[in-house]
Structures are given as structure tokens and as C-alpha cells.
Design an enzyme around this catalytic site. Structure first.
Site, PDB file in Angstrom:
ATOM      1  N   GLY A   1       0.776  -1.237   0.000  1.00 19.11           N
ATOM      2  CA  GLY A   1       0.000   0.000   0.000  1.00 19.11           C
ATOM      3  C   GLY A   1       0.805   1.282   0.000  1.00 19.11           C
ATOM      4  O   GLY A   1       0.334   2.306   0.493  1.00 19.11           O
TER       5      GLY A   1
ATOM      6  N   HIS B   1       0.700   1.234 -13.275  1.00 21.14           N
ATOM      7  CA  HIS B   1       1.548   0.124 -13.730  1.00 21.14           C
ATOM      8  C   HIS B   1       3.003   0.590 -13.731  1.00 21.14           C
ATOM      9  O   HIS B   1       3.302   1.675 -14.243  1.00 21.14           O
ATOM     10  CB  HIS B   1       1.123  -0.306 -15.136  1.00 21.14           C
ATOM     11  CG  HIS B   1       1.918  -1.475 -15.634  1.00 21.14           C
ATOM     12  ND1 HIS B   1       1.676  -2.769 -15.218  1.00 21.14           N
ATOM     13  CD2 HIS B   1       2.982  -1.538 -16.477  1.00 21.14           C
ATOM     14  CE1 HIS B   1       2.547  -3.571 -15.795  1.00 21.14           C
ATOM     15  NE2 HIS B   1       3.348  -2.861 -16.560  1.00 21.14           N
TER      16      HIS B   1
ATOM     17  N   ASP C   1      -3.696  -4.150 -18.803  1.00 28.08           N
ATOM     18  CA  ASP C   1      -2.793  -3.003 -19.003  1.00 28.08           C
ATOM     19  C   ASP C   1      -2.937  -2.360 -20.386  1.00 28.08           C
ATOM     20  O   ASP C   1      -1.972  -1.835 -20.935  1.00 28.08           O
ATOM     21  CB  ASP C   1      -1.311  -3.414 -18.789  1.00 28.08           C
ATOM     22  CG  ASP C   1      -1.058  -3.967 -17.403  1.00 28.08           C
ATOM     23  OD1 ASP C   1      -1.666  -3.478 -16.443  1.00 28.08           O
ATOM     24  OD2 ASP C   1      -0.238  -4.906 -17.279  1.00 28.08           O
TER      25      ASP C   1
ATOM     26  N   LEU D   1      -4.063  -6.947  -7.134  1.00 28.10           N
ATOM     27  CA  LEU D   1      -3.505  -8.025  -7.947  1.00 28.10           C
ATOM     28  C   LEU D   1      -4.545  -8.880  -8.669  1.00 28.10           C
ATOM     29  O   LEU D   1      -4.188  -9.726  -9.477  1.00 28.10           O
ATOM     30  CB  LEU D   1      -2.589  -8.919  -7.089  1.00 28.10           C
ATOM     31  CG  LEU D   1      -1.274  -8.251  -6.699  1.00 28.10           C
ATOM     32  CD1 LEU D   1      -0.434  -9.173  -5.824  1.00 28.10           C
ATOM     33  CD2 LEU D   1      -0.483  -7.825  -7.930  1.00 28.10           C
ATOM     34  N   LYS D   2      -5.833  -8.670  -8.379  1.00 28.16           N
ATOM     35  CA  LYS D   2      -6.842  -9.463  -9.083  1.00 28.16           C
ATOM     36  C   LYS D   2      -7.243  -8.758 -10.383  1.00 28.16           C
ATOM     37  O   LYS D   2      -7.175  -7.543 -10.468  1.00 28.16           O
ATOM     38  CB  LYS D   2      -8.083  -9.633  -8.200  1.00 28.16           C
ATOM     39  CG  LYS D   2      -7.870 -10.655  -7.084  1.00 28.16           C
ATOM     40  CD  LYS D   2      -9.112 -10.794  -6.258  1.00 28.16           C
ATOM     41  CE  LYS D   2     -10.197 -11.523  -7.039  1.00 28.16           C
ATOM     42  NZ  LYS D   2     -11.423 -11.695  -6.211  1.00 28.16           N
TER      43      LYS D   2
ATOM     44  N   ASN E   1      -5.604   2.459 -13.001  1.00 24.49           N
ATOM     45  CA  ASN E   1      -4.585   1.570 -12.449  1.00 24.49           C
ATOM     46  C   ASN E   1      -3.218   2.232 -12.592  1.00 24.49           C
ATOM     47  O   ASN E   1      -3.004   3.037 -13.487  1.00 24.49           O
ATOM     48  CB  ASN E   1      -4.606   0.249 -13.240  1.00 24.49           C
ATOM     49  CG  ASN E   1      -3.578  -0.752 -12.731  1.00 24.49           C
ATOM     50  OD1 ASN E   1      -3.460  -0.985 -11.525  1.00 24.49           O
ATOM     51  ND2 ASN E   1      -2.818  -1.346 -13.639  1.00 24.49           N
TER      52      ASN E   1
ATOM     53  N   ASN F   1       1.413   3.063  -2.597  1.00 24.46           N
ATOM     54  CA  ASN F   1       0.673   4.008  -3.455  1.00 24.46           C
ATOM     55  C   ASN F   1      -0.566   4.538  -2.738  1.00 24.46           C
ATOM     56  O   ASN F   1      -0.922   5.708  -2.897  1.00 24.46           O
ATOM     57  CB  ASN F   1       0.302   3.351  -4.787  1.00 24.46           C
ATOM     58  CG  ASN F   1       1.474   3.344  -5.743  1.00 24.46           C
ATOM     59  OD1 ASN F   1       1.813   4.377  -6.315  1.00 24.46           O
ATOM     60  ND2 ASN F   1       2.119   2.191  -5.890  1.00 24.46           N
TER      61      ASN F   1
HETATM   62  C1  GRF Z   1       3.279  -0.839  -7.540  1.00 24.57           C
HETATM   63  O1  GRF Z   1       4.534  -1.030  -8.081  1.00 24.57           O
HETATM   64  C2  GRF Z   1       2.270  -0.579  -8.618  1.00 24.57           C
HETATM   65  O2  GRF Z   1       2.803   0.064  -9.724  1.00 24.57           O
HETATM   66  C3  GRF Z   1       1.835  -1.968  -8.998  1.00 24.57           C
HETATM   67  O3  GRF Z   1       1.839  -2.685  -7.790  1.00 24.57           O
HETATM   68  C4  GRF Z   1       2.756  -2.103  -6.879  1.00 24.57           C
HETATM   69  C5  GRF Z   1       1.987  -1.839  -5.625  1.00 24.57           C
HETATM   70  O4  GRF Z   1       2.754  -1.409  -4.555  1.00 24.57           O
HETATM   71  N1  GRF Z   1       0.567  -1.949  -9.690  1.00 24.57           N
HETATM   72  P1  GRF Z   1       2.067  -0.821  -3.259  1.00 24.57           P
HETATM   73  O5  GRF Z   1       1.120  -1.879  -2.683  1.00 24.57           O
HETATM   74  O6  GRF Z   1       1.323   0.427  -3.647  1.00 24.57           O
HETATM   75  O7  GRF Z   1       3.206  -0.543  -2.326  1.00 24.57           O
END
Ligand code: GRF
Length: 188
Positions: free
Chosen positions: A11, A93, A134, A74-75, A91, A13
């Protein structure tokens, strides 16, 4: 503006969104015990665990979600949810799409593939989610240089710090502005 954030992991982000004062209504995790839930708790944001897609859609409708941010979720979302929220799901990426996306391209796999290819730049992309993996329209992107001694781990960290945590909150604030403007014009 009802923003919900979907997570599955650490988490960081989500934390970047919290730190930039994004008004998050709810955090939904696909997994128990992940640190993202603790981050939500610490920030006083409600968090729930939902694994089932029907329940997920129900919850989104119930709280009248207007913007859904996948932050390390991740789903793969089913077509039913994607169609119900066209151009409302985004999203992040960790590569410069349309390169290094698609099935299997997550986490360190992405950065390893970028280095194996000999790329000289990489970065991250915020994009709308469509039915492909993506492949949705790009909202924001930022590149950084790859350094000669980079490993997948160092590249991942630098992209997170210098790109992901910057462009994700910026893109969300931008989209919040667009939706609020359409509300005030009576287009909601
Ligand atoms: C990040 O690298 C994001 O780009 C990808 O999954 C990762 C998530 O990291 N989709 P976090 O859970 O936000 O630390």
C-alpha cells in the site's frame, strides 16, 4: 466525490494518495493481513476485505463509487465491473505502457524484463482499466533514466519514489476535478 482504492499489498501508493489528501471513502483489500489495511486504519479510512467479485460490485454500488483506484490490486476485475464503471477505474503500472504490460507483468517481473531488454529508460503509467490487461487509455506517464548498476530491486524502488507516488495522486486529483466540474454542469 466518492473515491475508493483497491489494494492487495503493502500500500505505498495508497499512502501516497493519503499523504496528498485524496478524499478516500473506502479501501478494499483482496487479501487479509496486508499492510495497506493498516495504513488505511492509521489514516482513519474505513477498510474492508472483499474477495468475491459479486460482493465487490455490490459494495461499489452501495457506496456510489465514482472513481476506483487500483493501487497494487492483484486481481483482474471481471467485465461486469469494468463495463459498469467505464472510464472510472484507473490503475498504476510500473513501466512505460504499452511496453512491459500484460499477463505476468507485475512486481519485480516488470523491472527484470526491462533490464533484460537493455532499456535505457523506464517509468510508470496511470491508465484507465478496460477489458484487456494493461491496455486502457493512458492518463499519465513519467520516465526516469536506468542507471548502469540498476537491479530489478533498485529500479523498482526508484520508480516508486520518483514516479508512482508522484503521478498517481496527480492523476487522481485531476480526475476528481473533471468529475466535480461535470457535476456542477448538471451532467452527473
Ligand atoms: C506498484 O509497483 C504498482 O505500480 C503496482 O503494484 C505495486 C503496488 O505497490 N501496480 P504498493 O502496494 O502500492 O506498495
Amino acid at each position: 466525490m466518492n473515491v475508493i482504492v483497491l489494494v492487495s499489498g503493502g500500500g505505498t501508493n495508497l499512502q501516497a494518495l493519503i499523504d496528498k489528501n485524496i478524499p478516500i471513502k473506502l479501501v478494499i483489500s483482496s487479501k487479509e493481513g496486508v499492510y495497506a489495511i493498516e495504513r488505511a486504519n492509521k489514516a482513519g479510512i474505513p477498510a474492508v476485505i472483499i474477495k468475491n467479485n459479486d460482493e465487490l460490485l455490490e459494495k461499489m454500488c452501495e457506496i456510489n463509487a465514482e472513481l476506483i483506484v487500483l493501487a497494487g490490486y492483484l486481481k483482474i476485475l471481471p467485465a461486469e465491473i469494468i463495463n459498469a464503471y467505464k472510464e472510472r477505474i484507473i490503475n498504476i503500472h510500473p513501466a512505460l505502457l504499452p511496453s512491459f504490460g500484460g499477463k505476468g507483468m507485475y512486481g519485480l517481473n516488470v523491472h527484470k524484463a526491462v533490464l533484460d531488454y537493455g532499456c535505457k529508460i523506464s517509468g510508470a503509467t496511470v491508465h484507465f482499466v478496460n477489458e484487456g490487461v494493461d491496455t486502457g487509455r493512458i492518463i499519465a506517464q513519467k520516465a526516469i533514466d536506468i542507471l548502469p548498476n540498476d537491479t530489478p530491486e533498485t529500479l523498482q524502488r526508484r520508480i516508486m519514489e520518483q514516479v508512482e507516488w508522484v503521478i498517481l495522486p496527480q492523476a487522481v486529483w485531476h480526475l476528481i476535478g473533471d468529475v466535480e466540474a461535470s457535476h456542477s454542469q448538471g451532467n452527473s
